[in-house]
Design an enzyme around this catalytic site. Structure first.
Site, short mmCIF file in Angstrom:
data_model
loop_
_atom_site.label_atom_id
_atom_site.label_comp_id
_atom_site.label_asym_id
_atom_site.label_seq_id
_atom_site.Cartn_x
_atom_site.Cartn_y
_atom_site.Cartn_z
N TRP A 156 -43.66 -10.56 14.88
CA TRP A 156 -42.35 -11.98 15.71
C TRP A 156 -41.24 -11.72 15.03
O TRP A 156 -39.97 -11.89 15.90
CB TRP A 156 -43.59 -12.73 14.02
CG TRP A 156 -42.50 -14.00 13.95
CD1 TRP A 156 -42.34 -15.14 14.66
CD2 TRP A 156 -40.91 -14.43 13.68
NE1 TRP A 156 -41.68 -16.35 14.33
CE2 TRP A 156 -40.73 -15.44 13.72
CE3 TRP A 156 -40.52 -13.50 12.21
CZ2 TRP A 156 -39.57 -16.13 12.73
CZ3 TRP A 156 -39.36 -14.13 11.76
CH2 TRP A 156 -39.11 -15.32 12.45
N TYR A 198 -38.14 -11.49 17.50
CA TYR A 198 -36.98 -13.08 17.09
C TYR A 198 -35.75 -12.15 16.91
O TYR A 198 -34.60 -12.55 17.36
CB TYR A 198 -37.29 -13.39 16.09
CG TYR A 198 -35.76 -14.59 15.07
CD1 TYR A 198 -36.14 -16.00 15.61
CD2 TYR A 198 -34.53 -13.91 14.11
CE1 TYR A 198 -35.11 -16.39 15.32
CE2 TYR A 198 -33.86 -15.25 13.79
CZ TYR A 198 -34.18 -16.02 13.77
OH TYR A 198 -33.25 -17.27 13.72
N ASP A 225 -45.14 -17.18 15.84
CA ASP A 225 -44.46 -18.30 15.48
C ASP A 225 -45.12 -19.46 15.67
O ASP A 225 -45.23 -20.32 16.31
CB ASP A 225 -43.02 -18.28 16.55
CG ASP A 225 -42.64 -19.41 16.13
OD1 ASP A 225 -41.24 -18.64 14.93
OD2 ASP A 225 -42.85 -20.77 16.19
#
Length: 307
Positions: free
Chosen positions: A235, A239, A255
């Protein structure tokens, strides 16, 4: 608009192709700004910077009528105005082809209404990839607001107050990788493992092992090396790839907000593997698809959601 700036200020206009959703871009960055280091107020992004040893303050705002951003640079750093403006253009995603992105994503009935509601949505970047990764690690399993509180403590504990800088909103310099790696982060309000993850990452950047802010560095290698660090999962890498590495097809895997948004639209898509397969149709613009889904969640809840 220019007359508001004293003569010592260098002003550069950075064009963009509409549609360009400045309000949402600014709101996303403002909701996650490092207190004391950068600020968003009244439609203006502001930050104290250091560029090749020269200091200054930058301000970015949207031109009142023309399709451009106005970048104002005050201080000695203004001699590098063109380079700084280029970095800010990247941060504010001005070169994205909003029409091509919308054309692709609108073909999917799941995203079409979201694209129609926010046609010029951009992927917010960051002034510093290093700072963004630190914030992302700090923000694991805490709210956007909670992460901001801890970031402010990190700045005050490991950063440096800029001498003679009157504006408290931008009076601090975020710690350098070496400063953060060596700082005492005891009792800062973060689990020990997360403190370790932050400092290991800072050390990897300080030693040059992880060139997160080096233009032209190998993005795929940075993603691999980030993922190999303890405390950094897929994740975080997705990001960071979206926002710092400017990978337009990055997807923040697993997410929660995105997973719920997809499953709500199509109850058949509940398993991560099914969702991952579905997102293939959004290539090569999955980062923008993520922004659209986050944006909708934020509008529904009235909160800063996502990232």
């Amino acid at each position: 608009m220019h007359s508001a700036h004293p003569p010592s200020v260098t002003t550069i206009e950075v064009p963009f192709t509409p549609p360009f959703d400045w309000a949402r871009l600014l709101s996303f960055i403002g909701g996650r700004a490092s207190a004391g280091v950068e600020s968003v107020e009244d439609g203006v992004y502001r930050r104290a910077i250091e560029w090749r040893g020269e200091e200054g303050v930058v301000e970015v705002m949207r031109h009142a009528s023309r399709h451009r951003l106005i970048v104002a640079i005050d201080g000695a750093a203004s001699r590098y105005a063109d380079d700084i403006a280029a970095q800010l253009a990247r941060m504010f995603d001005v070169e994205a082809d909003a029409r091509a992105i919308a054309g692709c994503l609108s073909r999917d009935p799941m995203l079409a209404p979201l694209v129609e509601a926010a046609p010029g949505l951009r992927v917010p970047g960051a002034w510093s990839g290093f700072e963004l990764v630190v914030r992302t690690i700090v923000g694991q399993q805490v709210s956007v607001k909670g992460a901001s509180t801890i970031m402010a403590r990190i700045v005050q504990r490991a950063g440096r107050r800029i001498d003679g800088h009157a504006d408290t909103r931008t009076a601090w310099r975020f710690p350098t990788p070496a400063e953060l790696a060596a700082a005492d982060l005891e009792k800062i309000g973060m689990p020990g493992k997360r403190v370790q993850a932050v400092q290991r990452f800072a050390d990897a950047v300080a030693t040059g092992a992880l060139p997160i802010d080096t233009p032209g560095a190998d993005v795929e290698r940075i993603k691999r090396d980030l993922l190999a660090l303890p405390g950094i999962g897929p994740w975080t890498v997705g990001y960071v790839a979206m926002r710092a590495l400017r990978d337009r097809d990055a997807w923040p895997d697993a997410d929660l907000v995105l997973m719920q948004a997809i499953a709500r639209r199509d109850p058949a898509l509940v398993k991560p593997a099914q969702q991952r397969a579905y997102t293939e149709r959004w290539r090569p613009w999955r980062a923008y698809a993520a922004m659209h889904l986050w944006n909708e969640a934020a509008m529904k809840s009235g909160l800063a959601r996502g990232g």
